[in-house]
Design a protein around this motif. Structure first.
Motif, PDB file in Angstrom:
ATOM      1  N   MET A   1       0.832  -1.183   0.000  1.00  0.00           N
ATOM      2  CA  MET A   1       0.000   0.000   0.000  1.00  0.00           C
ATOM      3  C   MET A   1       0.878   1.249   0.000  1.00  0.00           C
ATOM      4  N   GLU A   2       0.437   2.220  -0.710  1.00  0.00           N
ATOM      5  CA  GLU A   2       1.157   3.484  -0.832  1.00  0.00           C
ATOM      6  C   GLU A   2       1.002   4.315   0.447  1.00  0.00           C
ATOM      7  N   VAL A   3       2.096   4.916   0.858  1.00  0.00           N
ATOM      8  CA  VAL A   3       2.062   5.826   1.995  1.00  0.00           C
ATOM      9  C   VAL A   3       1.456   7.145   1.537  1.00  0.00           C
ATOM     10  N   LYS A   4       0.572   7.701   2.353  1.00  0.00           N
ATOM     11  CA  LYS A   4      -0.017   9.015   2.105  1.00  0.00           C
ATOM     12  C   LYS A   4       0.448   9.954   3.202  1.00  0.00           C
ATOM     13  N   LEU A   5       0.423  11.252   2.920  1.00  0.00           N
ATOM     14  CA  LEU A   5       0.895  12.236   3.882  1.00  0.00           C
ATOM     15  C   LEU A   5      -0.107  13.363   4.033  1.00  0.00           C
ATOM     16  N   SER A   6      -0.088  13.970   5.223  1.00  0.00           N
ATOM     17  CA  SER A   6      -1.005  15.076   5.498  1.00  0.00           C
ATOM     18  C   SER A   6      -0.225  16.383   5.576  1.00  0.00           C
ATOM     19  N   ARG A   7      -0.939  17.485   5.461  1.00  0.00           N
ATOM     20  CA  ARG A   7      -0.330  18.805   5.610  1.00  0.00           C
ATOM     21  C   ARG A   7       0.109  19.053   7.050  1.00  0.00           C
ATOM     22  N   GLU A   8      -0.301  18.190   7.943  1.00  0.00           N
ATOM     23  CA  GLU A   8       0.084  18.296   9.348  1.00  0.00           C
ATOM     24  C   GLU A   8       1.344  17.475   9.635  1.00  0.00           C
ATOM     25  N   HIS A   9       2.020  17.019   8.582  1.00  0.00           N
ATOM     26  CA  HIS A   9       3.287  16.295   8.661  1.00  0.00           C
ATOM     27  C   HIS A   9       3.162  14.929   9.326  1.00  0.00           C
ATOM     28  N   LEU A  10       2.070  14.245   9.018  1.00  0.00           N
ATOM     29  CA  LEU A  10       1.903  12.868   9.455  1.00  0.00           C
ATOM     30  C   LEU A  10       1.861  11.973   8.227  1.00  0.00           C
ATOM     31  N   TRP A  11       2.443  10.773   8.353  1.00  0.00           N
ATOM     32  CA  TRP A  11       2.325   9.793   7.280  1.00  0.00           C
ATOM     33  C   TRP A  11       1.278   8.758   7.679  1.00  0.00           C
ATOM     34  N   LEU A  12       0.624   8.192   6.679  1.00  0.00           N
ATOM     35  CA  LEU A  12      -0.413   7.192   6.899  1.00  0.00           C
ATOM     36  C   LEU A  12      -0.182   6.024   5.954  1.00  0.00           C
ATOM     37  N   LYS A  13      -0.249   4.844   6.504  1.00  0.00           N
ATOM     38  CA  LYS A  13      -0.122   3.644   5.682  1.00  0.00           C
ATOM     39  C   LYS A  13      -1.320   2.762   5.956  1.00  0.00           C
ATOM     40  N   GLU A  14      -2.087   2.492   4.903  1.00  0.00           N
ATOM     41  CA  GLU A  14      -3.274   1.659   5.051  1.00  0.00           C
ATOM     42  C   GLU A  14      -2.839   0.206   5.189  1.00  0.00           C
ATOM     43  N   VAL A  15      -3.167  -0.411   6.332  1.00  0.00           N
ATOM     44  CA  VAL A  15      -2.769  -1.791   6.594  1.00  0.00           C
ATOM     45  C   VAL A  15      -3.928  -2.767   6.391  1.00  0.00           C
ATOM     46  N   HIS A  16      -5.144  -2.276   6.444  1.00  0.00           N
ATOM     47  CA  HIS A  16      -6.385  -2.988   6.131  1.00  0.00           C
ATOM     48  C   HIS A  16      -7.303  -1.916   5.566  1.00  0.00           C
ATOM     49  N   PRO A  17      -8.361  -2.300   4.870  1.00  0.00           N
ATOM     50  CA  PRO A  17      -9.258  -1.258   4.365  1.00  0.00           C
ATOM     51  C   PRO A  17      -9.707  -0.307   5.485  1.00  0.00           C
ATOM     52  N   PHE A  18      -9.402   0.950   5.301  1.00  0.00           N
ATOM     53  CA  PHE A  18      -9.767   2.042   6.212  1.00  0.00           C
ATOM     54  C   PHE A  18      -9.057   1.990   7.568  1.00  0.00           C
ATOM     55  N   ARG A  19      -8.052   1.134   7.729  1.00  0.00           N
ATOM     56  CA  ARG A  19      -7.250   1.099   8.960  1.00  0.00           C
ATOM     57  C   ARG A  19      -5.830   1.562   8.611  1.00  0.00           C
ATOM     58  N   PHE A  20      -5.365   2.569   9.359  1.00  0.00           N
ATOM     59  CA  PHE A  20      -4.098   3.210   9.038  1.00  0.00           C
ATOM     60  C   PHE A  20      -3.134   3.220  10.208  1.00  0.00           C
ATOM     61  N   LEU A  21      -1.874   2.894   9.911  1.00  0.00           N
ATOM     62  CA  LEU A  21      -0.771   3.212  10.821  1.00  0.00           C
ATOM     63  C   LEU A  21      -0.456   4.677  10.575  1.00  0.00           C
ATOM     64  N   ILE A  22      -0.170   5.433  11.637  1.00  0.00           N
ATOM     65  CA  ILE A  22       0.133   6.853  11.492  1.00  0.00           C
ATOM     66  C   ILE A  22       1.424   7.161  12.231  1.00  0.00           C
ATOM     67  N   GLY A  23       2.282   7.943  11.575  1.00  0.00           N
ATOM     68  CA  GLY A  23       3.543   8.371  12.170  1.00  0.00           C
ATOM     69  C   GLY A  23       3.864   9.802  11.772  1.00  0.00           C
ATOM     70  N   ILE A  24       5.000  10.271  12.228  1.00  0.00           N
ATOM     71  CA  ILE A  24       5.434  11.648  11.965  1.00  0.00           C
ATOM     72  C   ILE A  24       6.446  11.619  10.822  1.00  0.00           C
ATOM     73  N   THR A  25       6.311  12.532   9.862  1.00  0.00           N
ATOM     74  CA  THR A  25       7.188  12.525   8.694  1.00  0.00           C
ATOM     75  C   THR A  25       8.637  12.855   9.052  1.00  0.00           C
ATOM     76  N   SER A  26       9.544  12.378   8.229  1.00  0.00           N
ATOM     77  CA  SER A  26      10.966  12.673   8.424  1.00  0.00           C
ATOM     78  C   SER A  26      11.226  14.168   8.293  1.00  0.00           C
ATOM     79  N   HIS A  27      10.474  14.831   7.417  1.00  0.00           N
ATOM     80  CA  HIS A  27      10.624  16.279   7.257  1.00  0.00           C
ATOM     81  C   HIS A  27      10.346  16.996   8.583  1.00  0.00           C
ATOM     82  N   ALA A  28       9.243  16.648   9.228  1.00  0.00           N
ATOM     83  CA  ALA A  28       8.896  17.281  10.504  1.00  0.00           C
ATOM     84  C   ALA A  28       9.959  16.992  11.550  1.00  0.00           C
ATOM     85  N   LEU A  29      10.370  15.736  11.646  1.00  0.00           N
ATOM     86  CA  LEU A  29      11.365  15.380  12.663  1.00  0.00           C
ATOM     87  C   LEU A  29      12.672  16.126  12.444  1.00  0.00           C
TER      88      LEU A  29
END
Length: 126
Positions: free
Chosen positions: A1-29
């Motif tokens: 699954m493709e990683v998506k990103l938010s304007r709030e500097h969080l990354w999201l990876k869909e691991v199941h339909p509509f279920r996402f792992l969320i983390g902080i982008t490398s840019h923000a860190l």
């Protein structure tokens, strides 16, 4: 699954339909600096897109975390709950902070691809 990103500097990876792992982008860190404290939402919490859900404290400042999607938090990474300052020094951009079950599939269209995010970050820095 493709990683998506938010304007709030969080990354999201869909691991199941509509279920996402969320983390902080490398840019923000990179720009925020070393993390010295973190306040995360609770498991079971209902969140709404663009509302504050926690904070990340760095040596430079405190940064709000904003919900990238509306939904329910089904897990918070125990590695970062009540983590000590020494433990937080090891936080990396690939570390997930929570798992979210999203409610509104239309909100996902507002997330960016990696390429779109990189372009947006460059424009924001101008």
């Amino acid at each position: 699954m493709e990683v998506k990103l938010s304007r709030e500097h969080l990354w999201l990876k869909e691991v199941h339909p509509f279920r996402f792992l969320i983390g902080i982008t490398s840019h923000a860190l990179h720009h925020w600096g070393e993390i010295v404290g973190m306040e995360l939402p609770s498991k079971g919490m209902e969140i709404k897109k663009d509302e504050p859900i926690g904070t990340v404290e760095t040596e430079k400042s405190v940064h709000d975390l904003y919900a990238p999607l509306t939904g329910k938090i089904v897990e918070v990474n125990p590695k970062w709950v009540n983590a000590s300052q020494d433990q937080l020094k090891n936080f990396e951009f690939w570390d997930w902070i929570l798992v979210l079950d999203a409610n509104d599939p239309h909100e996902m269209t507002q997330l960016m691809t990696v390429k779109e995010y990189e372009h947006w970050v460059k424009e924001e820095q101008r």
